[in-house]
Design a protein around this motif. Structure first.
Motif, mmCIF file in Angstrom:
data_model
loop_
_atom_site.group_PDB
_atom_site.id
_atom_site.type_symbol
_atom_site.label_atom_id
_atom_site.label_comp_id
_atom_site.label_asym_id
_atom_site.label_seq_id
_atom_site.Cartn_x
_atom_site.Cartn_y
_atom_site.Cartn_z
ATOM 1 N N PRO A 51 -2.819 4.684 4.934
ATOM 2 C CA PRO A 51 -3.828 5.783 5.614
ATOM 3 C C PRO A 51 -5.223 5.543 6.035
ATOM 4 C CG PRO A 51 -2.521 6.444 3.327
ATOM 5 C CD PRO A 51 -2.511 4.814 3.509
ATOM 6 N N GLU A 52 -6.090 4.862 5.306
ATOM 7 C CA GLU A 52 -7.246 4.518 5.812
ATOM 8 C C GLU A 52 -7.261 3.729 7.264
ATOM 9 O OE1 GLU A 52 -9.382 4.063 1.409
ATOM 10 O OE2 GLU A 52 -8.599 2.298 2.357
ATOM 11 N N THR A 53 -6.236 3.016 7.249
ATOM 12 C CA THR A 53 -6.201 2.124 8.579
ATOM 13 C C THR A 53 -5.775 3.352 9.537
ATOM 14 O OG1 THR A 53 -5.404 0.077 7.378
ATOM 15 C CG2 THR A 53 -5.089 0.222 9.820
ATOM 16 N N MET A 54 -5.052 4.168 9.474
ATOM 17 C CA MET A 54 -4.699 5.078 10.677
ATOM 18 C C MET A 54 -5.820 6.004 10.707
ATOM 19 S SD MET A 54 -0.869 6.091 8.753
ATOM 20 C CE MET A 54 -0.612 7.519 10.113
ATOM 21 N N GLU A 55 -6.745 6.306 9.841
ATOM 22 C CA GLU A 55 -7.888 7.070 10.141
ATOM 23 C C GLU A 55 -8.979 6.101 11.029
ATOM 24 O OE1 GLU A 55 -8.986 10.100 9.588
ATOM 25 O OE2 GLU A 55 -7.052 10.565 8.737
ATOM 26 N N LEU A 56 -9.152 4.869 10.628
ATOM 27 C CA LEU A 56 -9.893 3.939 11.551
ATOM 28 C C LEU A 56 -9.285 3.843 13.068
ATOM 29 C CD1 LEU A 56 -10.509 0.982 8.991
ATOM 30 C CD2 LEU A 56 -12.125 2.573 9.899
ATOM 31 N N TYR A 57 -7.932 3.713 13.184
ATOM 32 C CA TYR A 57 -7.182 3.504 14.381
ATOM 33 C C TYR A 57 -7.457 4.812 15.355
ATOM 34 C CZ TYR A 57 -4.362 2.525 18.416
ATOM 35 O OH TYR A 57 -3.787 2.411 19.532
ATOM 36 N N ASN A 58 -7.649 5.954 14.379
ATOM 37 C CA ASN A 58 -7.711 7.149 14.949
ATOM 38 C C ASN A 58 -9.099 7.487 15.723
ATOM 39 O OD1 ASN A 58 -7.385 9.754 15.933
ATOM 40 N ND2 ASN A 58 -7.819 10.747 13.857
ATOM 41 N N LEU A 59 -10.146 6.888 14.943
ATOM 42 C CA LEU A 59 -11.331 6.781 15.883
ATOM 43 C C LEU A 59 -11.172 5.902 16.939
ATOM 44 C CD1 LEU A 59 -13.753 6.837 12.738
ATOM 45 C CD2 LEU A 59 -13.000 8.800 14.168
ATOM 46 N N VAL A 60 -10.829 4.861 16.707
ATOM 47 C CA VAL A 60 -10.585 3.599 17.945
ATOM 48 C C VAL A 60 -10.018 4.233 19.279
ATOM 49 C CG1 VAL A 60 -9.812 1.233 18.623
ATOM 50 C CG2 VAL A 60 -10.830 1.536 16.417
ATOM 51 N N ILE A 61 -8.847 4.896 19.020
ATOM 52 C CA ILE A 61 -8.133 5.256 20.218
ATOM 53 C C ILE A 61 -8.379 6.558 20.743
ATOM 54 C CG2 ILE A 61 -6.298 6.668 18.866
ATOM 55 C CD1 ILE A 61 -5.671 4.465 21.644
ATOM 56 N N GLN A 62 -9.246 7.593 19.728
ATOM 57 C CA GLN A 62 -9.878 8.593 20.213
ATOM 58 C C GLN A 62 -8.748 9.457 20.677
ATOM 59 O OE1 GLN A 62 -13.337 9.818 20.388
ATOM 60 N NE2 GLN A 62 -13.468 8.484 18.534
ATOM 61 N N ASP A 69 3.344 6.422 12.998
ATOM 62 C CA ASP A 69 3.636 6.937 11.872
ATOM 63 C C ASP A 69 3.251 5.521 10.878
ATOM 64 O OD1 ASP A 69 5.456 5.314 12.190
ATOM 65 O OD2 ASP A 69 7.010 6.921 12.153
ATOM 66 N N ASP A 70 3.365 5.972 9.700
ATOM 67 C CA ASP A 70 3.002 4.784 8.377
ATOM 68 C C ASP A 70 4.035 3.817 8.662
ATOM 69 O OD1 ASP A 70 4.974 6.224 7.339
ATOM 70 O OD2 ASP A 70 4.076 6.593 5.403
ATOM 71 N N TYR A 71 5.120 3.931 9.023
ATOM 72 C CA TYR A 71 6.224 2.939 8.862
ATOM 73 C C TYR A 71 5.978 1.982 10.131
ATOM 74 C CZ TYR A 71 10.543 0.726 9.844
ATOM 75 O OH TYR A 71 11.841 0.004 10.175
ATOM 76 N N TYR A 72 5.623 2.396 11.142
ATOM 77 C CA TYR A 72 5.341 1.539 12.171
ATOM 78 C C TYR A 72 4.296 0.613 11.618
ATOM 79 C CZ TYR A 72 4.314 -0.267 16.887
ATOM 80 O OH TYR A 72 4.012 -1.004 17.962
ATOM 81 N N TYR A 73 3.218 1.138 11.039
ATOM 82 C CA TYR A 73 1.920 0.331 10.517
ATOM 83 C C TYR A 73 2.507 -0.735 9.605
ATOM 84 C CZ TYR A 73 -1.834 3.129 12.422
ATOM 85 O OH TYR A 73 -2.809 3.898 13.286
ATOM 86 N N ARG A 74 3.466 -0.353 8.644
ATOM 87 C CA ARG A 74 3.710 -1.542 7.614
ATOM 88 C C ARG A 74 4.719 -2.418 8.306
ATOM 89 N NH1 ARG A 74 4.559 3.439 4.898
ATOM 90 N NH2 ARG A 74 2.932 3.689 2.809
ATOM 91 N N SER A 75 5.546 -2.257 9.258
ATOM 92 C CA SER A 75 6.399 -2.981 10.184
ATOM 93 C C SER A 75 5.760 -3.971 10.887
ATOM 94 C CB SER A 75 7.526 -2.389 10.886
ATOM 95 O OG SER A 75 6.920 -1.673 11.992
ATOM 96 N N ARG A 76 4.634 -3.514 11.697
ATOM 97 C CA ARG A 76 3.664 -4.464 12.251
ATOM 98 C C ARG A 76 3.007 -5.613 11.617
ATOM 99 N NH1 ARG A 76 6.643 -5.155 16.208
ATOM 100 N NH2 ARG A 76 7.980 -4.450 14.715
ATOM 101 N N LYS A 77 2.501 -4.706 10.116
ATOM 102 C CA LYS A 77 1.810 -5.502 9.548
ATOM 103 C C LYS A 77 2.646 -6.680 8.870
ATOM 104 C CE LYS A 77 0.516 -6.181 4.551
ATOM 105 N NZ LYS A 77 0.728 -5.538 3.206
#
Length: 597
Positions: A51-62, A69-77
């Motif tokens: 969730p914290e990484t999603m917040e950081l990328y929200n600021l990067v992508i604006q 979604d979180d599933y995509y974050y886990r699979s790419r990680k």
């Protein structure tokens, strides 16, 4: 220096491996996009949660609508974790943490390396890119314009994407993003992996600042760049070699269809096009593959000499929409054929006349002379082409008819011959007295050899075997014998014998395997089997370009998977190299399909 040699020097290894780890992490993420950069640093270099990484990328992508979604974050990680594990091997250990999450076994005293990590990330940040994240801003009300893309065409987003990569990589900008999200500082969340070394000696950190270049060194670099540009401007490419990550995948021969296609895996990164001049190999163009862009991508590079090299990339996806590879096309176009002809004429004239003689009024005179020679040569070729296939028909003269006169009684044995002045008596034509017409005969020509014919035969099991190889016997046991013929998709080429002949056959095989769908060329680490090939000339006669090729396919366990016959373990081919290579690929592909059926 390899990772293994570094691991054997523990006094320098830990610091060096930290640099290598950060460098490889940046490399595999920046070649994709800003999402992977943010994910890689937040989840693999630092221990921010999903969730914290999603917040950081929200600021990067604006743009909240473009946050996955979180599933995509886990699979790419998991994908990045796998690539790092493949790179560092046994030096790293991956363990399962809370709720089955996979993470590194964390090293000790990470804070001691915090300054080194910041220094590395600063060097790896794209050069000459600005800091776009303000020192203080409210993410709920403030918008970072240089990170927000307002256009419609995806190609217009490249500059904004570079700014996003800078914001995620640059230590100061990333710390501002974390502070705006009210998260702990990156130094407090740093989690470097523990590297398993031969000993546990203490680290000896040293300054990583590279020395400044001297004026002489800068001048040498500039001269080298100018020389490379001049070589590209004057090169007359007879063929192009196309490499993917340093491995040749195809050749483009000028004068033939000037385009090639081949398949690449999703881990491929760089395509290079090389030509050849008198000084050796010459790099003409490079292209970085992007597996996160549009499904169809077209790029064109114009060389200093006017030639154009076009790259087309079509992404391949599986049933779930994930990218599995790409079909790459490379085409060569000479946009200035007149310039190429002029350069050829100048080279021809320069070989006949010294350079000193081409000064003053000799320059226009020599140009006119070369032009006259070209016009005369064109007229001569065209005239001979028209007259080359004329057929001369000659009507044969009929054979003279000789009439026999019976001898008189008083002159036995004398034959009366008609006088020239006396007319011949007319006589009805007799079939038996008419001489047969003389038939035109064509001179016999020697029978031409079919150059495309390839002879194939099966050699016995005892022939050409190497130590450690085992021929196929009985039912295939995969647990003991390894991959069978049906699972062979990627092959490695290993040739022995005559160096010139072996290199030529290897190039022909590489060109035919480059664009294969069911059978592809690979390196030693990923190959399912090795094509072991022995090449020698077919004869010592002048003009005979045929070769004798002995080939078999051996899997990683040392078992011969092709030929799949108990009667023999090696195929023997005789023919010209290009047709032998084509026959080998065709036969192997056909046998694999037959085995699957």
């Amino acid at each position: 220096m390899t990772l293994r040699s570094i691991a054997e020097q523990p006094r320098l290894a830990r610091v060096t491996l930290v640099v290598f780890f950060i460098k490889h992490l940046v490399r595999i993420t920046t070649r994709r996009n800003s999402f992977y950069v943010t994910l890689g640093l937040s989840r693999l270099l630092y221990n921010y949660t999903t969730p914290e990484t999603m917040e950081l990328y929200n600021l990067v992508i604006q743009d909240p609508d473009r946050v996955h979604d979180d599933y995509y974050y886990r699979s790419r990680k998991g994908l990045l974790l796998k690539e790092l594990k493949e790179r560092f091997g046994a030096l790293l250990e991956v363990a399962k943490g809370a709720r089955g999450e996979q993470r590194w076994r964390v090293g000790e005293d990470n804070l001691r390396h915090a300054s080194l990590v910041r220094e590395c990330l600063t060097w790896f940040t794209p050069w000459a890119t600005p800091c776009t994240v303000p020192e203080r801003f409210d993410p709920l009300s403030d918008m970072i314009d240089k990170l927000n893309f307002q256009g419609r065409h995806p190609d217009e987003e490249h500059e904004v994407e570079v700014n996003r990569i800078h914001a995620a990589l640059h230590p100061e900008c990333f710390a501002r993003l974390a502070a705006a999200s009210r998260l702990a500082s990156p130094d407090d969340r740093l989690e470097l992996p523990h590297f398993f070394l031969a000993a546990d000696d203490a680290d000896h950190d040293s300054s990583r600042t590279p020395p400044n270049l001297s004026p002489d060194e800068l001048s040498s670099i500039n001269e080298l760049l100018v020389q490379e540009a001049m070589r590209r401007k004057s090169v007359s490419a007879g063929f192009l070699r196309v490499l993917v990550d340093g491995i040749q995948r195809a050749e483009i021969h000028i004068g033939h269809p000037q385009a090639v296609q081949f398949l690449v895996d999703e881990d491929a990164e760089l395509i290079e096009a090389y030509s050849l001049d008198q000084q050796g190999a010459l790099l003409l163009a490079t292209h970085l593959l992007n597996f996160n862009g549009a499904d169809k991508q077209n790029f064109t590079i114009t060389v200093e000499g006017g030639q154009r090299i076009e790259f087309t990339v079509g992404l391949l996806r599986d049933a779930n929409g994930a990218t599995t590879g790409a079909r790459v096309g490379v085409a060569f176009k000479d946009t200035a054929p007149a310039h190429a002809a002029s350069r050829a004429a100048r080279r021809l004239w320069g070989s006949m006349v010294p350079a000193a003689a081409l000064s003053g009024w000799w320059k226009p005179a020599s140009a006119l002379a070369v032009l006259a020679l070209l016009v005369t040569g064109t007229w001569w070729v065209w005239t001979n082409r028209q007259n080359r296939n004329r057929v001369v028909t000659v009507t044969p003269a009929p054979a003279p008819t000789v009439r026999t006169v019976a001898p008189a009684p008083d002159q036995p044995g004398d034959k009366e011959q008609p006088r020239p002045s006396e007319p011949r008596p007319k006589k009805s034509p007799d079939r038996n007295e008419i001489a047969p017409p003389v038939m035109a005969q064509r001179e016999p020509r020697p029978r031409e050899r079919d150059e495309s014919f390839v002879e194939r035969s099966l050699l016995p099991n005892s022939a050409n075997a190497e130590s450690g190889e085992v021929a196929t016997r009985g039912v295939w046991n995969r647990d003991v014998m390894g991959k069978p013929l049906t699972e062979i998709h990627q092959v490695l080429i290993q040739t022995v014998g005559d160096a010139t002949q072996s290199e030529g056959l290897a190039k022909e095989l590489q060109a035919r395997l480059a664009g294969g769908l069911s059978l592809r060329l690979s390196d030693a680490e990923r190959a399912d089997a090795a094509l072991k090939i022995s090449v020698r000339p077919a004869s010592a006669r002048a003009g005979d370009s045929r070769v004798v090729v002995v080939v078999r396919a051996v899997n990683a366990n040392g078992y011969v998977v092709w030929p799949a016959s108990r009667r023999g373990s090696t195929w023997r081919y005789v023919g010209r190299p290009q047709f032998v290579a084509e026959r080998i690929v065709t036969d192997l592909t056909k046998d694999i399909r037959a085995a699957k059926r």
